[in-house]
Motif scaffolding. Structure first.
Motif, PDB file in Angstrom:
ATOM      1  N   TRP A  59      -2.493   3.687  10.304  1.00  0.00           N
ATOM      2  CA  TRP A  59      -1.094   3.316  10.513  1.00  0.00           C
ATOM      3  C   TRP A  59      -0.643   2.260   9.509  1.00  0.00           C
ATOM      4  CZ3 TRP A  59       2.389   6.131  12.505  1.00  0.00           C
ATOM      5  CH2 TRP A  59       2.092   7.021  13.529  1.00  0.00           C
ATOM      6  N   ALA A  60      -1.518   1.344   9.175  1.00  0.00           N
ATOM      7  CA  ALA A  60      -1.170   0.323   8.182  1.00  0.00           C
ATOM      8  C   ALA A  60      -0.970   0.961   6.814  1.00  0.00           C
ATOM      9  CB  ALA A  60      -2.253  -0.750   8.122  1.00  0.00           C
ATOM     10  N   VAL A  61      -1.799   1.944   6.468  1.00  0.00           N
ATOM     11  CA  VAL A  61      -1.636   2.659   5.192  1.00  0.00           C
ATOM     12  C   VAL A  61      -0.310   3.399   5.190  1.00  0.00           C
ATOM     13  CG1 VAL A  61      -2.543   4.524   3.738  1.00  0.00           C
ATOM     14  CG2 VAL A  61      -4.108   2.860   4.763  1.00  0.00           C
ATOM     15  N   HIS A  62      -0.015   4.095   6.272  1.00  0.00           N
ATOM     16  CA  HIS A  62       1.253   4.832   6.378  1.00  0.00           C
ATOM     17  C   HIS A  62       2.441   3.874   6.245  1.00  0.00           C
ATOM     18  CE1 HIS A  62       4.298   7.635   7.773  1.00  0.00           C
ATOM     19  NE2 HIS A  62       4.649   6.738   8.671  1.00  0.00           N
ATOM     20  N   LYS A  67       2.756   2.548   2.590  1.00  0.00           N
ATOM     21  CA  LYS A  67       3.261   3.572   1.672  1.00  0.00           C
ATOM     22  C   LYS A  67       4.745   3.852   1.930  1.00  0.00           C
ATOM     23  CE  LYS A  67       0.868   5.076  -1.026  1.00  0.00           C
ATOM     24  NZ  LYS A  67       0.650   4.489  -2.342  1.00  0.00           N
ATOM     25  N   THR A  68       5.136   3.877   3.186  1.00  0.00           N
ATOM     26  CA  THR A  68       6.543   4.093   3.533  1.00  0.00           C
ATOM     27  C   THR A  68       7.395   2.941   3.019  1.00  0.00           C
ATOM     28  OG1 THR A  68       5.908   5.347   5.490  1.00  0.00           O
ATOM     29  CG2 THR A  68       8.154   4.492   5.433  1.00  0.00           C
ATOM     30  N   TYR A  69       6.900   1.719   3.195  1.00  0.00           N
ATOM     31  CA  TYR A  69       7.630   0.554   2.699  1.00  0.00           C
ATOM     32  C   TYR A  69       7.811   0.630   1.191  1.00  0.00           C
ATOM     33  CZ  TYR A  69       8.636  -4.115   1.076  1.00  0.00           C
ATOM     34  OH  TYR A  69       9.205  -5.179   0.427  1.00  0.00           O
ATOM     35  N   GLU A  70       6.739   0.948   0.468  1.00  0.00           N
ATOM     36  CA  GLU A  70       6.820   1.040  -1.001  1.00  0.00           C
ATOM     37  C   GLU A  70       7.828   2.095  -1.428  1.00  0.00           C
ATOM     38  OE1 GLU A  70       3.017  -0.381  -3.458  1.00  0.00           O
ATOM     39  OE2 GLU A  70       2.823   1.597  -2.562  1.00  0.00           O
ATOM     40  N   GLU A 117     -10.208 -11.907   2.320  1.00  0.00           N
ATOM     41  CA  GLU A 117     -10.429 -10.588   2.921  1.00  0.00           C
ATOM     42  C   GLU A 117      -9.146 -10.042   3.536  1.00  0.00           C
ATOM     43  OE1 GLU A 117     -13.666 -11.561   5.524  1.00  0.00           O
ATOM     44  OE2 GLU A 117     -15.175 -10.988   4.029  1.00  0.00           O
ATOM     45  N   ARG A 118      -8.348 -10.911   4.145  1.00  0.00           N
ATOM     46  CA  ARG A 118      -7.073 -10.484   4.734  1.00  0.00           C
ATOM     47  C   ARG A 118      -6.111  -9.979   3.646  1.00  0.00           C
ATOM     48  NH1 ARG A 118      -5.502 -10.936   9.931  1.00  0.00           N
ATOM     49  NH2 ARG A 118      -6.959 -12.350  10.866  1.00  0.00           N
ATOM     50  N   GLU A 119      -6.041 -10.709   2.540  1.00  0.00           N
ATOM     51  CA  GLU A 119      -5.182 -10.287   1.433  1.00  0.00           C
ATOM     52  C   GLU A 119      -5.683  -8.971   0.848  1.00  0.00           C
ATOM     53  OE1 GLU A 119      -2.312 -11.665   0.366  1.00  0.00           O
ATOM     54  OE2 GLU A 119      -2.474 -13.241   1.879  1.00  0.00           O
ATOM     55  N   PHE A 120      -6.995  -8.834   0.741  1.00  0.00           N
ATOM     56  CA  PHE A 120      -7.564  -7.609   0.196  1.00  0.00           C
ATOM     57  C   PHE A 120      -7.305  -6.427   1.123  1.00  0.00           C
ATOM     58  CE2 PHE A 120     -10.903  -4.553  -0.830  1.00  0.00           C
ATOM     59  CZ  PHE A 120     -10.696  -4.439  -2.194  1.00  0.00           C
ATOM     60  N   ALA A 121      -7.356  -6.650   2.425  1.00  0.00           N
ATOM     61  CA  ALA A 121      -7.064  -5.581   3.387  1.00  0.00           C
ATOM     62  C   ALA A 121      -5.648  -5.053   3.171  1.00  0.00           C
ATOM     63  CB  ALA A 121      -7.246  -6.078   4.816  1.00  0.00           C
ATOM     64  N   THR A 122      -4.725  -5.937   2.895  1.00  0.00           N
ATOM     65  CA  THR A 122      -3.341  -5.517   2.626  1.00  0.00           C
ATOM     66  C   THR A 122      -3.292  -4.644   1.372  1.00  0.00           C
ATOM     67  OG1 THR A 122      -2.479  -7.515   3.661  1.00  0.00           O
ATOM     68  CG2 THR A 122      -0.997  -6.340   2.174  1.00  0.00           C
ATOM     69  N   LEU A 123      -4.020  -5.039   0.332  1.00  0.00           N
ATOM     70  CA  LEU A 123      -4.060  -4.236  -0.898  1.00  0.00           C
ATOM     71  C   LEU A 123      -4.704  -2.874  -0.641  1.00  0.00           C
ATOM     72  CD1 LEU A 123      -5.039  -7.019  -3.456  1.00  0.00           C
ATOM     73  CD2 LEU A 123      -2.817  -5.887  -3.215  1.00  0.00           C
ATOM     74  N   ARG A 124      -5.668  -2.821   0.247  1.00  0.00           N
ATOM     75  CA  ARG A 124      -6.280  -1.541   0.618  1.00  0.00           C
ATOM     76  C   ARG A 124      -5.266  -0.661   1.323  1.00  0.00           C
ATOM     77  NH1 ARG A 124     -12.376  -1.643   2.645  1.00  0.00           N
ATOM     78  NH2 ARG A 124     -11.693   0.457   3.090  1.00  0.00           N
ATOM     79  N   MET A 180      -8.863  -8.522  11.573  1.00  0.00           N
ATOM     80  CA  MET A 180      -8.519  -7.771  10.379  1.00  0.00           C
ATOM     81  C   MET A 180      -9.102  -6.367  10.470  1.00  0.00           C
ATOM     82  SD  MET A 180      -9.651  -8.598   6.506  1.00  0.00           S
ATOM     83  CE  MET A 180     -11.321  -8.708   7.066  1.00  0.00           C
ATOM     84  N   LYS A 181      -8.304  -5.384  10.083  1.00  0.00           N
ATOM     85  CA  LYS A 181      -8.763  -3.998  10.057  1.00  0.00           C
ATOM     86  C   LYS A 181      -8.545  -3.465   8.646  1.00  0.00           C
ATOM     87  CE  LYS A 181      -7.348  -3.053  14.794  1.00  0.00           C
ATOM     88  NZ  LYS A 181      -6.493  -2.218  15.631  1.00  0.00           N
ATOM     89  N   THR A 182      -9.630  -3.144   7.960  1.00  0.00           N
ATOM     90  CA  THR A 182      -9.473  -2.624   6.599  1.00  0.00           C
ATOM     91  C   THR A 182      -9.175  -1.135   6.610  1.00  0.00           C
ATOM     92  OG1 THR A 182     -11.856  -2.409   6.446  1.00  0.00           O
ATOM     93  CG2 THR A 182     -10.882  -4.381   5.478  1.00  0.00           C
TER      94      THR A 182
END
Length: 121
Positions: A41-44, A47-50, A95-102, A35-37
């Protein structure tokens, strides 16, 4: 045979070898996909998906519950949030679910002294 990480019994033929350890499937997945919080790239991507999903974007029931609890009760330590959720859930799964929310910039972690608190963005 037992998993070298979690000590759960592994059925013959279902063991996985990783860096000299014998692992169960769950521990092998965790080892190969940590897991990477803090992942730009995950943030990008989130945000692009949203942006493109519009009204069709959805959260998992657990993600919705996490956000609701943080909204109602304010910042919480991960173990406290886990206790409030009250499901048969492990901390690593939360923690994995929270990482996605982050990554979606809906929640964030904040260190206060030697403790970490999760809060809404």
């Amino acid at each position: 045979m037992k998993c070298d990480r979690c000590n759960q019994e592994i059925k013959p033929g279902e063991e996985r070898e990783h860096l000299g350890q014998t692992l169960c499937e769950d521990c092998c997945i965790d080892a190969l996909s940590p897991m990477k919080t803090c992942d730009p790239w995950a943030v990008h991507s989130a945000k692009t998906y949203e942006k493109h999903a519009g009204k069709n974007r959805t959260l998992t029931p657990l993600q919705s519950q996490i956000l609701k609890l943080l909204e109602e009760r304010g910042a919480m330590e991960p173990k406290q949030l886990l206790a409030e959720i009250g499901q048969n859930l492990q901390l690593k799964d939360l923690e994995r679910e929270f990482a996605t929310l982050r990554h979606m910039e809906k929640a964030r972690g904040e260190k206060q002294g030697d403790k970490v608190f999760w809060r809404l963005w």
